[in-house]
Scaffold this motif. Structure first.
Motif, PDB file in Angstrom:
ATOM      1  N   ILE A  55       0.834  -1.203   0.000  1.00 12.56           N
ATOM      2  CA  ILE A  55       0.000   0.000   0.000  1.00 12.56           C
ATOM      3  C   ILE A  55       0.870   1.254   0.000  1.00 12.56           C
ATOM      4  O   ILE A  55       0.599   2.206  -0.738  1.00 12.56           O
ATOM      5  N   ILE A  56       1.938   1.257   0.773  1.00 19.79           N
ATOM      6  CA  ILE A  56       2.849   2.411   0.801  1.00 19.79           C
ATOM      7  C   ILE A  56       3.482   2.615  -0.568  1.00 19.79           C
ATOM      8  O   ILE A  56       3.549   3.740  -1.077  1.00 19.79           O
ATOM      9  N   ILE A  57       3.914   1.535  -1.202  1.00 18.05           N
ATOM     10  CA  ILE A  57       4.509   1.639  -2.541  1.00 18.05           C
ATOM     11  C   ILE A  57       3.476   2.167  -3.534  1.00 18.05           C
ATOM     12  O   ILE A  57       3.782   3.014  -4.382  1.00 18.05           O
ATOM     13  N   GLY A  58       2.237   1.704  -3.413  1.00 19.31           N
ATOM     14  CA  GLY A  58       1.170   2.195  -4.295  1.00 19.31           C
ATOM     15  C   GLY A  58       0.915   3.678  -4.127  1.00 19.31           C
ATOM     16  O   GLY A  58       0.726   4.397  -5.105  1.00 19.31           O
ATOM     17  N   ILE A  59       0.906   4.133  -2.884  1.00 21.56           N
ATOM     18  CA  ILE A  59       0.698   5.565  -2.625  1.00 21.56           C
ATOM     19  C   ILE A  59       1.843   6.381  -3.206  1.00 21.56           C
ATOM     20  O   ILE A  59       1.628   7.415  -3.852  1.00 21.56           O
ATOM     21  N   LEU A  60       3.067   5.931  -2.996  1.00 24.81           N
ATOM     22  CA  LEU A  60       4.226   6.640  -3.551  1.00 24.81           C
ATOM     23  C   LEU A  60       4.173   6.676  -5.075  1.00 24.81           C
ATOM     24  O   LEU A  60       4.471   7.698  -5.693  1.00 24.81           O
ATOM     25  N   ALA A  61       3.803   5.558  -5.683  1.00 24.90           N
ATOM     26  CA  ALA A  61       3.709   5.514  -7.148  1.00 24.90           C
ATOM     27  C   ALA A  61       2.644   6.480  -7.649  1.00 24.90           C
ATOM     28  O   ALA A  61       2.828   7.140  -8.671  1.00 24.90           O
ATOM     29  N   ALA A  62       1.532   6.563  -6.932  1.00 26.56           N
ATOM     30  CA  ALA A  62       0.457   7.468  -7.341  1.00 26.56           C
ATOM     31  C   ALA A  62       0.889   8.927  -7.252  1.00 26.56           C
ATOM     32  O   ALA A  62       0.430   9.770  -8.019  1.00 26.56           O
ATOM     33  N   ILE A  63       1.777   9.235  -6.328  1.00 25.52           N
ATOM     34  CA  ILE A  63       2.263  10.605  -6.172  1.00 25.52           C
ATOM     35  C   ILE A  63       3.373  10.910  -7.169  1.00 25.52           C
ATOM     36  O   ILE A  63       3.390  11.957  -7.803  1.00 25.52           O
TER      37      ILE A  63
END
Length: 161
Positions: free
Chosen positions: A36-44
């Motif tokens: 989830i953290i990696i997904g949030i970073l990728a989205a940003i």
């Protein structure tokens, strides 16, 4: 016995001390939190990176157009005229079959052995006389078609800043 150690007591009896060997690993929840953290970073980060790629392509196109315009000016100094539209940008790297061209630089006017494609893989366009000046050197942008907006907009020597 594995996982046990023995010690001898005073009466000659063996005491077994169990030592636990616990295997360490990640739980499913820990893995999900990381994903989830990696997904949030990728989205940003992804939109910023993609926007920078588009800006980089526009900057590269402008830089190459400036270089070709400078080469065309050198061509004009040597030959007293710009290449015709039919001769095109190829006249900068290969001498045209025109008897009026007597002072063509034997090394050409560009450091490359071929005219580059624009950053989107399309050929640069050249007009003499131009619609926006003596000559027009331009790219149709990301869509490869005339007109357009933003990344699809035409980029030409008439609007370089």
């Amino acid at each position: 016995m594995t996982g046990t150690t023995g010690t001898t007591g005073t009466a000659g009896t063996v005491r077994l001390n169990k030592t636990t060997h616990r295997q360490r690993g990640f739980t499913l929840i820990e893995i999900m939190v990381v994903v989830i953290i990696i997904g949030i970073l990728a989205a940003i980060v992804a939109p910023n990176v993609i926007g920078n790629v588009d800006k980089a392509n526009v900057t590269k196109a402008k830089s190459e157009i400036r270089a070709m315009e400078s080469a065309l000016k050198l061509y004009r100094l040597d030959n007293f005229a710009y290449p015709t539209t039919e001769q095109g940008l190829e006249a900068l790297i290969k001498k045209p079959n025109d008897p009026n061209i007597r002072n063509w630089n034997p090394g050409g006017y560009m450091e490359r052995s071929s005219i580059p494609l624009d950053p989107w893989g399309n050929p640069y366009q050249y007009l003499n006389p131009g619609n926006n000046g003596a000559i027009d050197v331009y790219s149709f942008g990301a869509d490869g078609r005339p007109g357009g907006e933003e990344n699809n907009a035409d980029i030409g020597n008439w609007d370089l800043n």
